[in-house]
Structure formats: C-alpha cells, structure tokens
Design a protein around this motif. Structure first.
Motif, PDB file in Angstrom:
ATOM      1  N   ARG A  82      -2.235  62.693  16.163  1.00 28.70           N
ATOM      2  CA  ARG A  82      -3.143  63.847  16.138  1.00 28.70           C
ATOM      3  C   ARG A  82      -4.208  63.743  17.225  1.00 28.70           C
ATOM      4  N   ARG A  83      -4.746  62.542  17.400  1.00 28.56           N
ATOM      5  CA  ARG A  83      -5.768  62.372  18.434  1.00 28.56           C
ATOM      6  C   ARG A  83      -5.174  62.549  19.824  1.00 28.56           C
ATOM      7  N   ALA A  84      -3.932  62.096  20.016  1.00 30.98           N
ATOM      8  CA  ALA A  84      -3.264  62.295  21.308  1.00 30.98           C
ATOM      9  C   ALA A  84      -3.106  63.783  21.594  1.00 30.98           C
ATOM     10  N   ARG A  85      -2.836  64.559  20.556  1.00 31.76           N
ATOM     11  CA  ARG A  85      -2.714  66.013  20.721  1.00 31.76           C
ATOM     12  C   ARG A  85      -4.047  66.612  21.160  1.00 31.76           C
ATOM     13  N   ARG A  86      -5.143  66.147  20.542  1.00 34.92           N
ATOM     14  CA  ARG A  86      -6.468  66.667  20.897  1.00 34.92           C
ATOM     15  C   ARG A  86      -6.920  66.205  22.273  1.00 34.92           C
ATOM     16  N   VAL A  93      -0.759  66.349  24.150  1.00 36.83           N
ATOM     17  CA  VAL A  93       0.605  65.827  24.113  1.00 36.83           C
ATOM     18  C   VAL A  93       1.069  65.809  22.663  1.00 36.83           C
ATOM     19  N   ALA A  94       2.193  66.472  22.409  1.00 38.40           N
ATOM     20  CA  ALA A  94       2.737  66.487  21.046  1.00 38.40           C
ATOM     21  C   ALA A  94       3.661  65.284  20.872  1.00 38.40           C
ATOM     22  N   LEU A  95       3.305  64.399  19.961  1.00 42.93           N
ATOM     23  CA  LEU A  95       4.093  63.196  19.700  1.00 42.93           C
ATOM     24  C   LEU A  95       4.423  63.096  18.228  1.00 42.93           C
ATOM     25  N   GLN A  96       5.564  62.518  17.944  1.00 45.08           N
ATOM     26  CA  GLN A  96       5.923  62.212  16.569  1.00 45.08           C
ATOM     27  C   GLN A  96       5.247  60.891  16.183  1.00 45.08           C
ATOM     28  N   PRO A  97       4.821  60.768  14.939  1.00 51.82           N
ATOM     29  CA  PRO A  97       4.236  59.494  14.513  1.00 51.82           C
ATOM     30  C   PRO A  97       5.196  58.319  14.689  1.00 51.82           C
ATOM     31  N   SER A  98       6.507  58.579  14.590  1.00 51.55           N
ATOM     32  CA  SER A  98       7.472  57.491  14.779  1.00 51.55           C
ATOM     33  C   SER A  98       7.450  56.972  16.215  1.00 51.55           C
ATOM     34  N   THR A  99       7.221  57.855  17.180  1.00 54.01           N
ATOM     35  CA  THR A  99       7.112  57.428  18.577  1.00 54.01           C
ATOM     36  C   THR A  99       5.873  56.571  18.772  1.00 54.01           C
ATOM     37  N   VAL A 100       4.782  57.004  18.181  1.00 58.01           N
ATOM     38  CA  VAL A 100       3.538  56.234  18.275  1.00 58.01           C
ATOM     39  C   VAL A 100       3.736  54.858  17.634  1.00 58.01           C
ATOM     40  N   GLY A 101       4.438  54.827  16.506  1.00 57.45           N
ATOM     41  CA  GLY A 101       4.704  53.552  15.837  1.00 57.45           C
ATOM     42  C   GLY A 101       5.555  52.628  16.684  1.00 57.45           C
ATOM     43  N   LYS A 102       6.522  53.197  17.396  1.00 52.37           N
ATOM     44  CA  LYS A 102       7.370  52.396  18.283  1.00 52.37           C
ATOM     45  C   LYS A 102       6.532  51.789  19.404  1.00 52.37           C
ATOM     46  N   TRP A 103       5.642  52.599  19.977  1.00 50.69           N
ATOM     47  CA  TRP A 103       4.769  52.101  21.038  1.00 50.69           C
ATOM     48  C   TRP A 103       3.828  51.030  20.502  1.00 50.69           C
ATOM     49  N   MET A 134       1.754  56.009  31.732  1.00 51.22           N
ATOM     50  CA  MET A 134       1.797  54.706  31.098  1.00 51.22           C
ATOM     51  C   MET A 134       0.447  54.377  30.462  1.00 51.22           C
ATOM     52  N   GLN A 135      -0.635  54.723  31.150  1.00 51.41           N
ATOM     53  CA  GLN A 135      -1.957  54.428  30.609  1.00 51.41           C
ATOM     54  C   GLN A 135      -2.196  55.203  29.317  1.00 51.41           C
ATOM     55  N   GLN A 136      -1.679  56.440  29.252  1.00 50.07           N
ATOM     56  CA  GLN A 136      -1.827  57.222  28.029  1.00 50.07           C
ATOM     57  C   GLN A 136      -1.095  56.561  26.870  1.00 50.07           C
ATOM     58  N   GLN A 137       0.086  56.022  27.131  1.00 50.24           N
ATOM     59  CA  GLN A 137       0.848  55.346  26.078  1.00 50.24           C
ATOM     60  C   GLN A 137       0.083  54.149  25.536  1.00 50.24           C
ATOM     61  N   ILE A 138      -0.516  53.379  26.418  1.00 49.96           N
ATOM     62  CA  ILE A 138      -1.284  52.211  25.999  1.00 49.96           C
ATOM     63  C   ILE A 138      -2.484  52.647  25.160  1.00 49.96           C
ATOM     64  N   THR A 139      -3.163  53.698  25.599  1.00 49.22           N
ATOM     65  CA  THR A 139      -4.318  54.198  24.861  1.00 49.22           C
ATOM     66  C   THR A 139      -3.918  54.680  23.476  1.00 49.22           C
ATOM     67  N   ILE A 140      -2.819  55.431  23.386  1.00 52.72           N
ATOM     68  CA  ILE A 140      -2.354  55.951  22.099  1.00 52.72           C
ATOM     69  C   ILE A 140      -1.919  54.812  21.185  1.00 52.72           C
ATOM     70  N   ALA A 141      -1.241  53.814  21.734  1.00 55.32           N
ATOM     71  CA  ALA A 141      -0.837  52.660  20.931  1.00 55.32           C
ATOM     72  C   ALA A 141      -2.063  51.901  20.419  1.00 55.32           C
ATOM     73  N   ALA A 142      -3.088  51.793  21.257  1.00 55.59           N
ATOM     74  CA  ALA A 142      -4.327  51.132  20.824  1.00 55.59           C
ATOM     75  C   ALA A 142      -5.005  51.924  19.714  1.00 55.59           C
ATOM     76  N   TRP A 143      -4.951  53.258  19.784  1.00 59.19           N
ATOM     77  CA  TRP A 143      -5.500  54.078  18.702  1.00 59.19           C
ATOM     78  C   TRP A 143      -4.746  53.812  17.411  1.00 59.19           C
TER      79      TRP A 143
END
Length: 70
Positions: free
Chosen positions: A22-26, A30-40, A1-10
């Motif tokens: 891309r930063r989440a991958r580095r 974690v491989a994420l689609q940009p649409s997932t990041v946008g949803k978060w 959950m903390q990772q999701q919050i961090t990625i959403a803040a990015w």
C-alpha cells in the motif's frame, strides 16, 4: 532496483507485506501484490541483496531428443 530495496525494507519494518504494498502505491505509484513484496523481503533477508542468484550447475538444454516421446 532502489525502489525494490526500499519496499522490502518497509515490509521488514511493518512486518506486513500488505502495508508495504500500500505504501509503495502511495509513494511510488506502483501497484504490487503483497506476495511480490514478500518475495523481495525474503530475498533481502536471506541474501542481503535483491538480485536473483543463479542456481548451481550447468544450464538445461532442450533438444528434439527430449521431446521424442511426443
């Protein structure tokens, strides 16, 4: 959950879901689609939290009567 919050803040910081993915991958490997990041990002901005909010009302119930037309 903390990772999701961090990625959403990015995503909010970069104003670009692709860069946040891309930063989440580095950072988290974690491989994420940009649409997932946008949803978060959208969920975090609208509600201030990452948990899904249950829709109001009674849950749907499936019975054989619902499928009588088949």
């Amino acid at each position: 959950m903390q990772q999701q919050i961090t990625i959403a803040a990015w995503a909010i910081t970069y104003v670009n879901d692709r860069e946040a993915a891309r930063r989440a991958r580095r950072e988290f490997n974690v491989a994420l689609q940009p649409s997932t990041v946008g949803k978060w990002r959208k969920r975090l901005l609208e509600t201030g939290r990452m948990q899904k909010i249950k829709p109001p009302g009674r849950p749907r119930i499936s019975t054989e009567a619902n499928y009588a037309w088949m």
